[in-house]
Design a protein around this motif. Structure first.
Motif, short mmCIF file in Angstrom:
data_model
loop_
_atom_site.label_atom_id
_atom_site.label_comp_id
_atom_site.label_asym_id
_atom_site.label_seq_id
_atom_site.Cartn_x
_atom_site.Cartn_y
_atom_site.Cartn_z
N LEU A 128 0.82 -1.20 0.00
CA LEU A 128 0.00 0.00 0.00
C LEU A 128 0.86 1.26 0.00
O LEU A 128 0.53 2.25 -0.67
CB LEU A 128 -0.95 -0.02 1.20
N LEU A 129 1.96 1.23 0.74
CA LEU A 129 2.90 2.36 0.70
C LEU A 129 3.50 2.50 -0.69
O LEU A 129 3.64 3.61 -1.22
CB LEU A 129 4.01 2.16 1.74
N ASN A 130 3.84 1.37 -1.31
CA ASN A 130 4.35 1.40 -2.68
C ASN A 130 3.31 1.98 -3.64
O ASN A 130 3.65 2.76 -4.55
CB ASN A 130 4.73 -0.02 -3.14
N THR A 131 2.05 1.60 -3.44
CA THR A 131 0.98 2.09 -4.30
C THR A 131 0.91 3.61 -4.28
O THR A 131 0.81 4.27 -5.32
CB THR A 131 -0.37 1.49 -3.85
N TYR A 132 0.98 4.15 -3.08
CA TYR A 132 0.81 5.60 -2.94
C TYR A 132 2.07 6.39 -3.30
O TYR A 132 2.00 7.38 -4.02
CB TYR A 132 0.38 5.92 -1.51
N LEU A 135 4.23 4.16 -6.94
CA LEU A 135 3.43 4.20 -8.16
C LEU A 135 2.71 5.54 -8.30
O LEU A 135 2.41 5.97 -9.42
CB LEU A 135 2.41 3.05 -8.16
N ALA A 136 2.44 6.18 -7.18
CA ALA A 136 1.80 7.50 -7.14
C ALA A 136 0.47 7.52 -7.88
O ALA A 136 0.19 8.41 -8.68
CB ALA A 136 2.75 8.58 -7.69
N VAL A 137 -0.36 6.51 -7.60
CA VAL A 137 -1.66 6.40 -8.27
C VAL A 137 -2.79 6.81 -7.32
O VAL A 137 -2.57 7.08 -6.14
CB VAL A 137 -1.90 4.97 -8.80
N GLN A 142 -10.55 2.00 -6.33
CA GLN A 142 -10.42 0.73 -5.62
C GLN A 142 -9.58 -0.28 -6.38
O GLN A 142 -8.99 -1.17 -5.77
CB GLN A 142 -11.81 0.16 -5.33
N HIS A 143 -9.50 -0.14 -7.69
CA HIS A 143 -8.67 -1.07 -8.47
C HIS A 143 -7.21 -1.01 -8.02
O HIS A 143 -6.51 -2.02 -8.01
CB HIS A 143 -8.76 -0.77 -9.96
N ASN A 144 -6.75 0.19 -7.63
CA ASN A 144 -5.37 0.33 -7.18
C ASN A 144 -5.15 -0.33 -5.83
O ASN A 144 -4.09 -0.92 -5.57
CB ASN A 144 -4.99 1.81 -7.13
N LEU A 145 -6.14 -0.25 -4.95
CA LEU A 145 -6.05 -0.95 -3.67
C LEU A 145 -6.08 -2.46 -3.89
O LEU A 145 -5.33 -3.22 -3.26
CB LEU A 145 -7.21 -0.54 -2.76
#
Length: 218
Positions: A128-132, A135-137, A142-145
């Motif tokens: 989740l940290l990587n996602t935010y 990846l900065a998405v 919800q698809h990103n989560l």
């Protein structure tokens, strides 16, 4: 028999210093894992609990929150990116674009810890940290989560069900209140063995020193 150090890591996935602190914590754990066991629990904290859907432009948010100029914010972000890289997170070079509400992410983390254990919770926390930050998405998508859930080896269909049905909302709110009522108003906050509080993104050596003292006491 090795002693066990319990760690409550109170943090938000929208907090860059929480990523830095986590990377440094993991480095310290790696150094002392032959001497003690570690039990890491990720506890929820929301920096922006009232952030509406759609979020807010990150530069705008940070200039308003801290009274800085846009250039000062960009300089600070460059410094954080360097610290994050040392801690094992390669933040997006252009930084996060917007600031979002993170309550859904905390609900998923609660689910992972409750149903699959602390190891899976830790994997999801990192994803989740990587996602935010890496990846900065869009966290409102919800698809990103769910992509983070999949990368963590967890059941995407079950995660979608949780998101749709607002599961674990009460549990997360209760945990958040526990820590805010205890006086924690900034993160990361790291509680060792339910007794000792360390605040901020401590360097690995600070964690190592604290752990060594606890090992001596055991």
């Amino acid at each position: 028999m090795k002693p066990t150090i319990k760690i409550d890591y109170v943090s938000d996935i929208a907090c860059p210093w929480c990523a830095v602190g986590l990377g440094n914590l993991n480095q310290a754990i790696d150094q002392l894992s032959d001497q003690t066991n570690f039990e890491v629990h990720f506890r929820p904290f929301e920096l922006n609990p009232n952030m509406p859907k759609g979020g807010q432009d990150a530069i705008e948010h940070l200039t308003e929150k801290y009274g800085l100029t846009a250039e000062q914010v960009k300089t600070n972000q460059a410094n954080i990116r360097a610290k994050a890289l040392e801690a094992g997170f390669k933040f997006h070079p252009e930084g996060r674009k917007r600031v979002y509400n993170t309550f859904d992410a905390h609900r998923l983390l609660h689910w992972a810890g409750q149903e699959f254990g602390l190891e899976k919770q830790a994997i999801l926390k990192k994803e989740l940290l990587n996602t935010y930050f890496c990846l900065a998405v869009n966290l409102d998508d919800q698809h990103n989560l769910l992509d983070a859930v999949t990368r963590s080896g967890l059941d995407q269909d079950r995660a979608l069900e949780i998101l749709k049905n607002n599961e674990f909302a009460k549990e997360v709110r209760t945990e958040e209140a526990t820590y805010t009522n205890a006086g924690i108003n900034s993160v990361p906050a790291i509680i060792l063995n339910d007794q000792y509080l360390m605040q901020g993104a401590q360097p690995p050596e600070s964690f190592v020193n604290a752990f060594a003292q606890l090992i001596e006491q055991s």
